[in-house]
Enzyme design. Structure first.
Site, PDB file in Angstrom:
ATOM      1  N   HIS A  54       0.518  -1.303  -0.170  1.00  8.16           N
ATOM      2  CA  HIS A  54      -0.469  -0.182   0.059  1.00  8.16           C
ATOM      3  C   HIS A  54       0.716   1.173  -0.270  1.00  8.16           C
ATOM      4  CE1 HIS A  54      -3.344  -3.198   2.260  1.00  8.16           C
ATOM      5  NE2 HIS A  54      -3.307  -2.242   1.223  1.00  8.16           N
ATOM      6  N   LYS A  91      -1.714  -7.023  -7.805  1.00  9.78           N
ATOM      7  CA  LYS A  91      -1.817  -8.386  -6.923  1.00  9.78           C
ATOM      8  C   LYS A  91      -3.464  -8.755  -7.290  1.00  9.78           C
ATOM      9  CE  LYS A  91      -1.765  -9.599  -2.707  1.00  9.78           C
ATOM     10  NZ  LYS A  91      -3.292 -10.553  -3.149  1.00  9.78           N
ATOM     11  N   SER A 145       0.581  -8.740   1.127  1.00 10.27           N
ATOM     12  CA  SER A 145      -0.973  -9.192   1.340  1.00 10.27           C
ATOM     13  C   SER A 145      -1.350  -9.300   3.066  1.00 10.27           C
ATOM     14  CB  SER A 145      -1.869 -10.202   0.381  1.00 10.27           C
ATOM     15  OG  SER A 145      -3.102 -10.682   1.175  1.00 10.27           O
TER      16      SER A 145
END
Ligand code: PAF
Length: 277
Positions: A36, A148, A184
């Site tokens: 992020h 992703k 993730s």
């Protein structure tokens, strides 16, 4: 200083104050990690101001999925956003996003029925509905999504094109740890042993481009699946080579841009990964 916005009224006021500026937007469900933060860095480098949303979107989870257990470390996330110099955080609650009586859905056809869509039938309608709302609420100049969730990126790009939304969708490379494991928020569910197995996923996919030179697509897919089974993944939903834009099966491997995509299980955790060929 990070401005935290929790109601639509305050968001719209904030938006009015920034009329005329280039606004970079990074939509997230929180539990922020380096992946992020790399989207945020890119957004910062290309825009006047950056807004991040944190909203765990109930309508993109099926009843048997992990909506309730999805990590929500909001205080830590706010600190991270403040530290990297994000201007605003949009953090509505579920009732602010979906008030009593909400009954509209945005549904993209075609591509949403493939791969992830066939295992998670309502997932993409939930994603496009919330991203459409977020785009209407924020009216960003540019919005940043990680590769992703590669199919999600293609679906959102299609929605933006089909619905004439004046926001540029920017796909950003997958952020990986040293072993190649795609970062993730769901990696937090994995035990140490499962993490060791998860780290094999990307190295298996990396063989695909080489094999594609001499083998047929179906043979490569079969070989990838066999190796993932041997690598101790509990279940393979799919490991396929597809057209990189439409995600349909490849007709001519010499002419089309291709991508290898996989979804696998370790215990109750489902992992996805992909790479260009
Ligand atoms: O990729 C995600 O985190 C979510 O699907 C998104 C785009 C924030 C929509 O809820």
């Amino acid at each position: 200083m990070l401005t935290v916005l929790k109601s639509l009224e305050t968001l719209w006021l904030w938006r009015e104050q920034h009329e005329g500026k280039d606004i970079g937007f990074v939509p997230t469900m929180g539990a922020l990690h380096a992946g992020h933060l790399s989207l945020i860095e890119k957004a910062k480098s290309e825009n006047d101001i950056v807004i991040v949303s944190i909203f765990v979107n109930p309508i993109q989870f099926a009843p048997n999925e992990d909506y309730d257990s999805y990590p929500r470390p909001l205080t830590k996330d706010r600190e991270k956003l403040d530290n990297v110099g994000v201007n605003a955080l949009w953090a509505p609650n579920a009732l602010e996003m979906y008030p009593e009586g909400f009954e509209t859905a945005i549904s993209v056809g075609g591509i949403t029925k493939l791969l992830e869509g066939s295992y998670r039938p309502h997932h993409f309608d939930g994603v496009t509905t919330v991203v459409n709302k977020l785009f209407n609420q924020i009216r960003p100049t540019r919005a940043y999504f990680g590769e992703k969730d590669y199919q999600q990126l293609q679906v959102i790009s299609k929605m933006v094109k089909d619905m004439d939304i004046n926001t540029k969708v920017i796909g950003c490379p997958i952020h990986r740890d040293k072993s190649g494991l795609a970062l993730s928020s769901r990696n937090a569910y994995l035990s140490r042993d499962q993490l060791d197995i998860a780290r094999r996923l990307n190295s298996v996919l990396k063989s695909a481009p080489d094999w594609m030179r001499t083998m047929e697509i179906a043979e490569v897919e079969k070989k990838l699946e066999d190796i993932l089974v041997q690598a101790d993944f509990d279940k393979i939903d799919y490991v396929v080579i597809r057209n990189a834009e439409t995600l349909k099966p490849v007709k001519n491997k010499h002419e089309e841009k291709m991508r290898v995509l996989a979804a696998v299980w370790l215990g109750k955790t489902r992992l996805i990964d992909n790479m260009g060929i």
